[in-house]
Write a protein that holds these residues in place. Structure first.
Motif, mmCIF file in Angstrom:
data_model
loop_
_atom_site.group_PDB
_atom_site.id
_atom_site.type_symbol
_atom_site.label_atom_id
_atom_site.label_comp_id
_atom_site.label_asym_id
_atom_site.label_seq_id
_atom_site.Cartn_x
_atom_site.Cartn_y
_atom_site.Cartn_z
ATOM 1 N N SER A 300 0.803 -1.226 0.000
ATOM 2 C CA SER A 300 0.000 0.000 0.000
ATOM 3 C C SER A 300 0.835 1.274 0.000
ATOM 4 C CB SER A 300 -0.946 0.000 1.205
ATOM 5 O OG SER A 300 -0.208 -0.089 2.418
ATOM 6 N N SER A 301 2.106 1.171 0.311
ATOM 7 C CA SER A 301 2.955 2.373 0.338
ATOM 8 C C SER A 301 3.380 2.820 -1.053
ATOM 9 C CB SER A 301 4.196 2.124 1.201
ATOM 10 O OG SER A 301 4.973 1.063 0.649
ATOM 11 N N VAL A 302 3.242 1.924 -2.050
ATOM 12 C CA VAL A 302 3.675 2.283 -3.411
ATOM 13 C C VAL A 302 2.609 2.044 -4.477
ATOM 14 C CG1 VAL A 302 6.172 2.033 -3.079
ATOM 15 C CG2 VAL A 302 4.777 0.014 -3.629
ATOM 16 N N MET A 303 1.633 1.173 -4.197
ATOM 17 C CA MET A 303 0.662 0.812 -5.238
ATOM 18 C C MET A 303 -0.663 0.406 -4.603
ATOM 19 S SD MET A 303 0.124 0.360 -8.564
ATOM 20 C CE MET A 303 1.785 0.413 -9.246
ATOM 21 N N ASN A 304 -1.773 0.979 -5.091
ATOM 22 C CA ASN A 304 -3.062 0.536 -4.568
ATOM 23 C C ASN A 304 -3.667 -0.547 -5.467
ATOM 24 O OD1 ASN A 304 -4.734 1.722 -6.624
ATOM 25 N ND2 ASN A 304 -4.684 3.689 -5.547
ATOM 26 N N SER A 305 -4.658 -1.228 -4.950
ATOM 27 C CA SER A 305 -5.193 -2.412 -5.628
ATOM 28 C C SER A 305 -5.828 -2.085 -6.974
ATOM 29 C CB SER A 305 -6.223 -3.103 -4.724
ATOM 30 O OG SER A 305 -5.634 -3.537 -3.530
ATOM 31 N N GLU A 306 -6.612 -1.008 -7.033
ATOM 32 C CA GLU A 306 -7.303 -0.661 -8.282
ATOM 33 C C GLU A 306 -6.315 -0.353 -9.389
ATOM 34 O OE1 GLU A 306 -10.188 -0.812 -9.400
ATOM 35 O OE2 GLU A 306 -11.574 -0.938 -7.701
ATOM 36 N N CYS A 307 -5.285 0.394 -9.057
ATOM 37 C CA CYS A 307 -4.298 0.760 -10.071
ATOM 38 C C CYS A 307 -3.534 -0.476 -10.552
ATOM 39 C CB CYS A 307 -3.337 1.795 -9.499
ATOM 40 S SG CYS A 307 -2.288 2.587 -10.752
ATOM 41 N N PRO A 346 2.909 5.226 -11.189
ATOM 42 C CA PRO A 346 2.485 6.630 -11.069
ATOM 43 C C PRO A 346 2.476 7.055 -9.600
ATOM 44 C CG PRO A 346 0.937 5.326 -12.382
ATOM 45 C CD PRO A 346 1.838 4.364 -11.689
ATOM 46 N N PRO A 347 2.475 8.367 -9.330
ATOM 47 C CA PRO A 347 2.430 8.839 -7.930
ATOM 48 C C PRO A 347 1.212 8.290 -7.203
ATOM 49 C CG PRO A 347 2.883 10.655 -9.438
ATOM 50 C CD PRO A 347 2.543 9.478 -10.286
ATOM 51 N N LEU A 348 1.387 7.984 -5.927
ATOM 52 C CA LEU A 348 0.321 7.347 -5.166
ATOM 53 C C LEU A 348 -0.927 8.227 -5.075
ATOM 54 C CD1 LEU A 348 -0.236 4.713 -3.664
ATOM 55 C CD2 LEU A 348 0.605 5.780 -1.565
ATOM 56 N N TYR A 349 -0.739 9.561 -5.026
ATOM 57 C CA TYR A 349 -1.925 10.430 -4.923
ATOM 58 C C TYR A 349 -2.778 10.338 -6.185
ATOM 59 C CZ TYR A 349 -0.169 14.155 -8.007
ATOM 60 O OH TYR A 349 0.263 14.884 -9.099
ATOM 61 N N LEU A 350 -2.143 10.166 -7.357
ATOM 62 C CA LEU A 350 -2.906 9.991 -8.596
ATOM 63 C C LEU A 350 -3.591 8.625 -8.627
ATOM 64 C CD1 LEU A 350 -0.768 11.550 -11.490
ATOM 65 C CD2 LEU A 350 -2.941 12.357 -10.550
ATOM 66 N N GLN A 351 -2.899 7.623 -8.113
ATOM 67 C CA GLN A 351 -3.526 6.300 -8.003
ATOM 68 C C GLN A 351 -4.795 6.374 -7.155
ATOM 69 O OE1 GLN A 351 -0.952 2.988 -6.919
ATOM 70 N NE2 GLN A 351 0.863 4.135 -7.546
ATOM 71 N N ASN A 352 -4.734 7.147 -6.066
ATOM 72 C CA ASN A 352 -5.887 7.257 -5.177
ATOM 73 C C ASN A 352 -7.043 8.012 -5.835
ATOM 74 O OD1 ASN A 352 -4.544 5.845 -3.177
ATOM 75 N ND2 ASN A 352 -3.739 7.685 -2.197
ATOM 76 N N GLU A 356 -10.864 6.463 -6.453
ATOM 77 C CA GLU A 356 -12.134 7.110 -6.124
ATOM 78 C C GLU A 356 -13.083 7.085 -7.318
ATOM 79 O OE1 GLU A 356 -13.295 8.177 -3.159
ATOM 80 O OE2 GLU A 356 -11.477 7.191 -2.424
ATOM 81 N N ARG A 357 -12.545 7.312 -8.505
ATOM 82 C CA ARG A 357 -13.379 7.253 -9.708
ATOM 83 C C ARG A 357 -13.910 5.836 -9.922
ATOM 84 N NH1 ARG A 357 -10.168 11.012 -14.222
ATOM 85 N NH2 ARG A 357 -10.204 12.941 -12.991
ATOM 86 N N MET A 358 -13.058 4.866 -9.637
ATOM 87 C CA MET A 358 -13.473 3.480 -9.811
ATOM 88 C C MET A 358 -14.559 3.084 -8.803
ATOM 89 S SD MET A 358 -12.089 2.299 -12.440
ATOM 90 C CE MET A 358 -12.709 0.648 -12.188
ATOM 91 N N LYS A 359 -14.534 3.680 -7.619
ATOM 92 C CA LYS A 359 -15.574 3.388 -6.627
ATOM 93 C C LYS A 359 -16.948 3.810 -7.136
ATOM 94 C CE LYS A 359 -12.722 3.572 -2.449
ATOM 95 N NZ LYS A 359 -12.388 4.356 -1.225
ATOM 96 N N ALA A 360 -16.973 4.970 -7.832
ATOM 97 C CA ALA A 360 -18.240 5.447 -8.391
ATOM 98 C C ALA A 360 -18.755 4.476 -9.452
ATOM 99 C CB ALA A 360 -18.060 6.840 -8.980
ATOM 100 N N ILE A 361 -17.843 3.996 -10.296
ATOM 101 C CA ILE A 361 -18.224 3.015 -11.320
ATOM 102 C C ILE A 361 -18.683 1.720 -10.665
ATOM 103 C CG2 ILE A 361 -17.322 1.563 -13.185
ATOM 104 C CD1 ILE A 361 -15.503 3.879 -13.971
ATOM 105 N N SER A 362 -17.991 1.321 -9.608
ATOM 106 C CA SER A 362 -18.314 0.077 -8.918
ATOM 107 C C SER A 362 -19.716 0.114 -8.319
ATOM 108 C CB SER A 362 -17.282 -0.183 -7.815
ATOM 109 O OG SER A 362 -17.550 -1.390 -7.159
ATOM 110 N N ALA A 363 -20.149 1.298 -7.851
ATOM 111 C CA ALA A 363 -21.492 1.422 -7.280
ATOM 112 C C ALA A 363 -22.547 1.137 -8.338
ATOM 113 C CB ALA A 363 -21.678 2.822 -6.700
#
Length: 391
Positions: A300-307, A346-352, A356-363
């Motif tokens: 989680s310090s370098v890459m989030n799951s969605e990315c 990519p930078p972690l803040y952009l991954q995050n 967030e955009r993917m969460k909206a799609i997931s809903a």
């Protein structure tokens, strides 16, 4: 109303596909090549196979099985017994069974619904030897009994089932498009992960993960209830499919999780069969892996799951995956090479932001999935009545 049951062999010619080997020597980009029909060319939202991603040279025809428009194909492994209708010609490998109508007394749409029904699946499964079903062979299919109503009755039943199934397919198509939208947003934010026009730094998959665990190389012993045991048929492109859910005992769950228990945020990747498809383990899921799967846990310090999921789906797409594939007969992902796979970071803040955009799609996707389940139950109920002569 009831009809006579006849063996499938009386209605269809049944034959198994074949593969020229090694397949890589027979693949071609030539427009005059022969369509090479893979499992990934089929879609849950379409009963037809209209085109293929790959072609083979004419010499491969002799070592394979030719199919033509109007033929039925059945998957004979993984999520076995799922039917598709050919709307093009080509050749099939041994993951398919060919069913070619013997007469004009076969209505395509009726037999599409019949062959894909839970009743016929149960008959296939009952004839398969052993306590687990690994493959559907041509002999089992030939000898399986199915109802054969008159042609006009086939047409009447098919019209009713088609009307109900059209809504299910529309909902499945909407889910597929939402998955495609996620990939498009990723591409817009981060560019082509392979060309890397934006100059992001790169690391190996192993450097981006806390752990990468191969599945146990043993066939699970299935139980009627218990803990969900994942199979490749449960994974689609970025999401989960539960038309064929299997369970193992509590003891087997712990045994199969010795290399690592699946937890929220892990990615489960198919390394054989339909290779390269993957999905994220959701909140509160208590699952273990069957065969042909890999567990990937991003750091989680370098890459989030969605990315990471979208990176893997892009880089391991069928037209890009050969650099980590091994085996001339049963092509699969080499886990050792998978660990070395270079990916952009990519930078972690952009991954995050992307997450967030993917969460909206997931809903939205979750709403469609609930509606899809209702449609699937309706179809199953109608099929049950139809094939007993009660519709």
């Amino acid at each position: 109303m009831s009809w006579s049951n006849v063996a499938i062999d009386e209605i269809f010619e049944v034959a198994r596909g074949g593969s020229p080997r090694p397949i890589q020597k027979f693949l071609t980009d030539d427009a005059d090549g022969i369509n090479w029909v893979m499992i990934s060319d089929a879609s849950l939202s379409n009963k037809y196979i209209t085109k293929t991603k790959q072609r083979i040279i004419p010499e491969g025809r002799k070592k394979s099985r030719e199919v033509k428009t109007g033929d039925f194909l059945l998957t004979n492994s993984m999520s076995f017994g799922r039917p598709y209708i050919m709307k093009t010609s080509g050749c099939i490998h041994d993951g398919w069974l060919l069913l070619r109508p013997r007469s004009e007394q076969v209505h395509q749409d009726f037999f599409y619904h019949l062959l894909g029904s839970s009743e016929i699946y149960a008959r296939f499964a009952a004839r398969a030897p052993g306590s687990t079903v690994k493959n559907l062979n041509s002999e089992i299919v030939r000898e399986t009994l199915v109802p054969l109503p008159p042609l006009e009755e086939q047409k009447r039943i098919a019209a009713i089932l088609d009307q109900a199934d059209s809504l299910r397919r529309l909902r499945q198509r909407a889910i597929d498009r939402l998955n495609t939208l996620g990939q498009a947003i990723f591409y817009e934010m981060f560019g082509d992960p392979i060309a890397n026009q934006k100059g992001w730094p790169s690391k190996s998959l192993e450097e981006l993960c806390d752990s990468i665990n191969d599945c146990p190389h043993s066939t699970p012993t299935w139980t009627d209830k218990g803990v969900t045991c994942l199979r490749t048929s449960n994974i689609t492109i970025g999401s989960w499919a539960w038309s064929d859910k299997r369970y193992v005992s509590e003891e087997a769950y712990h045994e199969r999780s010795k290399r690592g228990y699946l937890k929220e945020g892990d990615i489960v990747l198919s390394r054989e069969g339909t290779v390269g498809i993957a999905a994220i383990v959701p909140h509160e899921a208590r699952w273990c892996m069957g065969q042909r799967l890999v567990q990937v846990r991003p750091s989680s310090s370098v890459m989030n799951s969605e990315c990471l999921l979208r990176l893997l789906l892009y880089v391991l797409a069928p037209d890009r995956i050969n650099h980590v594939m091994v085996g001339s007969t049963s092509r699969h992902l080499n886990v050792k090479e998978l660990r070395k796979l270079r990916l952009i970071v990519p930078p972690l803040y952009l991954q995050n932001v992307f997450s967030e955009r993917m969460k909206a799609i997931s809903a939205f996707s979750s709403e469609y999935s609930t509606a899809l389940m209702s449609s699937t139950c309706l179809i199953s109920s109608l099929q049950h009545r139809a094939f007993r002569g009660e519709l």
